[in-house]
Design a protein around this motif. Structure first.
Motif, PDB file in Angstrom:
ATOM      1  N   ALA A 159       0.678  -1.325  -0.116  1.00 21.45           N
ATOM      2  CA  ALA A 159       0.081   0.071   0.162  1.00 21.45           C
ATOM      3  C   ALA A 159       0.841   1.227  -0.019  1.00 21.45           C
ATOM      4  N   PRO A 160       0.343   2.636  -0.496  1.00 20.03           N
ATOM      5  CA  PRO A 160       1.173   3.642  -0.267  1.00 20.03           C
ATOM      6  C   PRO A 160       1.457   3.874   1.304  1.00 20.03           C
ATOM      7  N   THR A 161       2.537   4.571   1.302  1.00 18.80           N
ATOM      8  CA  THR A 161       3.319   4.939   2.394  1.00 18.80           C
ATOM      9  C   THR A 161       2.596   6.287   3.158  1.00 18.80           C
ATOM     10  N   LEU A 162       1.914   6.229   4.273  1.00 17.73           N
ATOM     11  CA  LEU A 162       1.161   7.311   5.016  1.00 17.73           C
ATOM     12  C   LEU A 162       2.334   7.741   6.208  1.00 17.73           C
ATOM     13  N   ARG A 163       2.635   9.015   6.118  1.00 17.66           N
ATOM     14  CA  ARG A 163       3.553   9.776   7.013  1.00 17.66           C
ATOM     15  C   ARG A 163       2.775  10.884   7.797  1.00 17.66           C
ATOM     16  N   GLU A 164       2.779  11.142   9.109  1.00 21.70           N
ATOM     17  CA  GLU A 164       2.314  12.379   9.402  1.00 21.70           C
ATOM     18  C   GLU A 164       3.540  13.188   9.595  1.00 21.70           C
ATOM     19  N   TRP A 165       3.553  14.512   9.247  1.00 21.29           N
ATOM     20  CA  TRP A 165       4.595  15.463   9.177  1.00 21.29           C
ATOM     21  C   TRP A 165       4.245  16.640  10.250  1.00 21.29           C
ATOM     22  N   THR A 166       5.266  17.152  11.185  1.00 25.11           N
ATOM     23  CA  THR A 166       5.068  18.163  11.918  1.00 25.11           C
ATOM     24  C   THR A 166       6.394  18.815  12.174  1.00 25.11           C
ATOM     25  N   ALA A 167       6.813  19.945  12.373  1.00 24.81           N
ATOM     26  CA  ALA A 167       7.985  20.563  12.350  1.00 24.81           C
ATOM     27  C   ALA A 167       8.254  21.546  13.653  1.00 24.81           C
ATOM     28  N   ALA A 168       9.031  21.411  14.143  1.00 23.61           N
ATOM     29  CA  ALA A 168       9.399  22.243  15.173  1.00 23.61           C
ATOM     30  C   ALA A 168       9.953  23.802  14.956  1.00 23.61           C
ATOM     31  N   ASN A 169      10.412  24.025  13.712  1.00 28.02           N
ATOM     32  CA  ASN A 169      10.813  25.553  13.667  1.00 28.02           C
ATOM     33  C   ASN A 169      10.415  25.624  12.111  1.00 28.02           C
ATOM     34  N   ARG A 170      10.937  26.768  11.590  1.00 27.45           N
ATOM     35  CA  ARG A 170      10.547  27.133  10.188  1.00 27.45           C
ATOM     36  C   ARG A 170      11.802  27.140   9.110  1.00 27.45           C
ATOM     37  N   ARG A 196      11.524  19.466  -0.423  1.00 28.57           N
ATOM     38  CA  ARG A 196      11.833  19.839   0.929  1.00 28.57           C
ATOM     39  C   ARG A 196      10.551  20.818   1.322  1.00 28.57           C
ATOM     40  N   LEU A 197      10.331  20.533   2.703  1.00 32.88           N
ATOM     41  CA  LEU A 197       9.030  21.285   3.208  1.00 32.88           C
ATOM     42  C   LEU A 197       9.416  21.978   4.547  1.00 32.88           C
ATOM     43  N   ARG A 198       8.778  23.254   4.999  1.00 37.53           N
ATOM     44  CA  ARG A 198       8.888  23.545   6.164  1.00 37.53           C
ATOM     45  C   ARG A 198       7.387  24.381   6.571  1.00 37.53           C
ATOM     46  N   ARG A 199       7.634  24.389   7.955  1.00 29.44           N
ATOM     47  CA  ARG A 199       6.379  25.230   8.829  1.00 29.44           C
ATOM     48  C   ARG A 199       6.193  26.574   8.317  1.00 29.44           C
ATOM     49  N   ALA A 200       5.051  27.173   7.893  1.00 29.22           N
ATOM     50  CA  ALA A 200       4.930  28.304   7.475  1.00 29.22           C
ATOM     51  C   ALA A 200       3.846  28.998   8.596  1.00 29.22           C
ATOM     52  N   GLY A 201       3.075  27.855   9.038  1.00 29.86           N
ATOM     53  CA  GLY A 201       2.083  28.499  10.153  1.00 29.86           C
ATOM     54  C   GLY A 201       2.547  28.267  11.463  1.00 29.86           C
ATOM     55  N   GLY A 202       1.499  28.135  12.377  1.00 25.58           N
ATOM     56  CA  GLY A 202       1.820  27.936  13.823  1.00 25.58           C
ATOM     57  C   GLY A 202       2.442  26.744  14.237  1.00 25.58           C
ATOM     58  N   THR A 203       2.740  26.480  15.508  1.00 27.41           N
ATOM     59  CA  THR A 203       3.200  25.362  16.127  1.00 27.41           C
ATOM     60  C   THR A 203       2.577  24.006  15.905  1.00 27.41           C
ATOM     61  N   SER A 204       1.061  24.323  15.609  1.00 26.61           N
ATOM     62  CA  SER A 204       0.311  22.921  15.578  1.00 26.61           C
ATOM     63  C   SER A 204       0.349  22.708  14.042  1.00 26.61           C
ATOM     64  N   THR A 205       0.967  23.058  12.927  1.00 24.95           N
ATOM     65  CA  THR A 205       0.873  22.678  11.690  1.00 24.95           C
ATOM     66  C   THR A 205       1.168  21.296  11.795  1.00 24.95           C
ATOM     67  N   ARG A 206       0.223  20.697  10.830  1.00 22.92           N
ATOM     68  CA  ARG A 206       0.294  19.068  10.613  1.00 22.92           C
ATOM     69  C   ARG A 206      -0.120  18.888   8.992  1.00 22.92           C
ATOM     70  N   ALA A 207       0.704  17.986   8.759  1.00 24.49           N
ATOM     71  CA  ALA A 207       0.384  17.484   7.037  1.00 24.49           C
ATOM     72  C   ALA A 207       0.546  16.136   7.123  1.00 24.49           C
ATOM     73  N   LEU A 208      -0.112  15.533   6.144  1.00 19.13           N
ATOM     74  CA  LEU A 208       0.035  14.076   5.891  1.00 19.13           C
ATOM     75  C   LEU A 208       0.661  13.917   4.630  1.00 19.13           C
ATOM     76  N   ILE A 209       1.736  13.273   4.409  1.00 22.24           N
ATOM     77  CA  ILE A 209       2.271  12.662   3.254  1.00 22.24           C
ATOM     78  C   ILE A 209       2.399  11.340   2.895  1.00 22.24           C
ATOM     79  N   VAL A 210       1.683  11.208   1.596  1.00 19.25           N
ATOM     80  CA  VAL A 210       1.691   9.916   1.009  1.00 19.25           C
ATOM     81  C   VAL A 210       2.483   9.697  -0.370  1.00 19.25           C
ATOM     82  N   THR A 211       3.091   8.655  -0.223  1.00 21.89           N
ATOM     83  CA  THR A 211       4.087   8.345  -0.916  1.00 21.89           C
ATOM     84  C   THR A 211       3.626   6.937  -1.975  1.00 21.89           C
ATOM     85  N   SER A 212       3.438   6.934  -3.148  1.00 19.02           N
ATOM     86  CA  SER A 212       2.765   5.579  -3.832  1.00 19.02           C
ATOM     87  C   SER A 212       4.046   4.949  -4.611  1.00 19.02           C
TER      88      SER A 212
END
Length: 185
Positions: A110-121, A169-185
Motif C-alpha cells: 500500500a502507499p506509505t502514509l506519514r504524519e509530518w510536524t515541524a518544530a521550527n520554520r 523539501r518542506l517547512r512550517r509556515a503556520g503556527g506550531t500546531s501545523t500538521r501535514a499528511l504525506i502519502v507516497t505511492s
C-alpha cells in the motif's frame, strides 16, 4: 466463469474482475470503455472474463481510461483486515531535518502514509527524493514546499502532488500546531 469455481488462470481472472468492477462503478459499457481506451469491446469482454492476456500497453490504456494506476489493476486483492484503525501512539517516529515524521502502519504494497510536524520554520539542509508519486495534504496550519526550485505555499485543506524523483523539501509556515499528511505511492 461460473461463480464458486476456481480459476485456472488467476492473474487474468483477477485483472478482469477488477476491470469489470471499475467499469461498472463508472457507469461505462464495454463499448464506452473501448472508446476511451482505444481497444475493441470484444477484446475487453475477453479481458473481463479472464480469457485474454492483455499486453502491458493494453493494461496501461485500460487503466488510463478508468482513471486508475496500472498498479491498482495489477495489485492482488488485499488480505487480512478490511478495516484498520491506526491509533495516535502507533507507528515509528523519527526526527528528520528538524521535523517529526510518524509512519502510519499499513499493508506492505500500500502507499506509505506519514504524519509530518515541524518544530521550527527552517528549510532542511538537503532536499529529499523518493520513488513514486508524493501527495502532501495540510491538515492544520500552512507549509511551504520547494519542489525542484519551485516554491508553493499550502494552506489547511490544500494538497500538492508531484513526482517523488524531483528534489523536494518542506517547512512550517503556520503556527506550531501545523500538521501535514504525506502519502507516497
Amino acid at each position: 466463469m461460473l461463480s464458486g469455481f476456481p480459476s485456472t488462470n488467476g492473474f487474468e481472472t483477477d485483472l478482469g474482475a477488477r476491470v469489470r468492477t471499475l467499469r461498472r462503478e463508472r457507469g461505462l459499457t464495454l463499448k464506452g470503455l473501448g472508446r476511451l481506451a482505444g481497444l475493441s469491446h470484444p477484446f475487453l469482454s475477453q479481458v473481463e472474463r479472464g480469457l485474454a492476456k492483455p499486453s502491458v500497453s493494453s493494461v496501461e490504456r485500460i487503466a488510463a481510461a478508468l482513471d486508475v494506476s496500472v498498479a491498482h489493476l495489477w495489485a492482488p486483492p488485499r488480505q487480512g483486515e478490511a478495516v484498520r484503525v491506526v491509533r495516535r501512539d502507533e507507528g515509528a517516529v523519527a526526527e528528520h531535518h528538524g521535523a517529526t515524521l510518524r509512519e502510519l502502519p499499513g499493508e506492505p504494497a500500500a502507499p506509505t502514509l506519514r504524519e509530518w510536524t515541524a518544530a521550527n520554520r527552517r528549510w532542511p539542509a538537503e532536499a529529499a527524493t523518493e520513488p513514486g508519486e508524493v501527495a502532501i495534504y495540510v491538515a492544520r496550519g500552512s507549509i511551504e514546499v520547494d519542489v525542484a526550485g519551485s516554491l508553493t505555499t499550502l494552506e489547511e485543506g490544500d494538497t500538492l502532488r508531484f513526482d517523488g524523483a524531483l528534489p523536494h523539501r518542506l517547512r512550517r509556515a503556520g503556527g506550531t500546531s501545523t500538521r501535514a499528511l504525506i502519502v507516497t505511492s
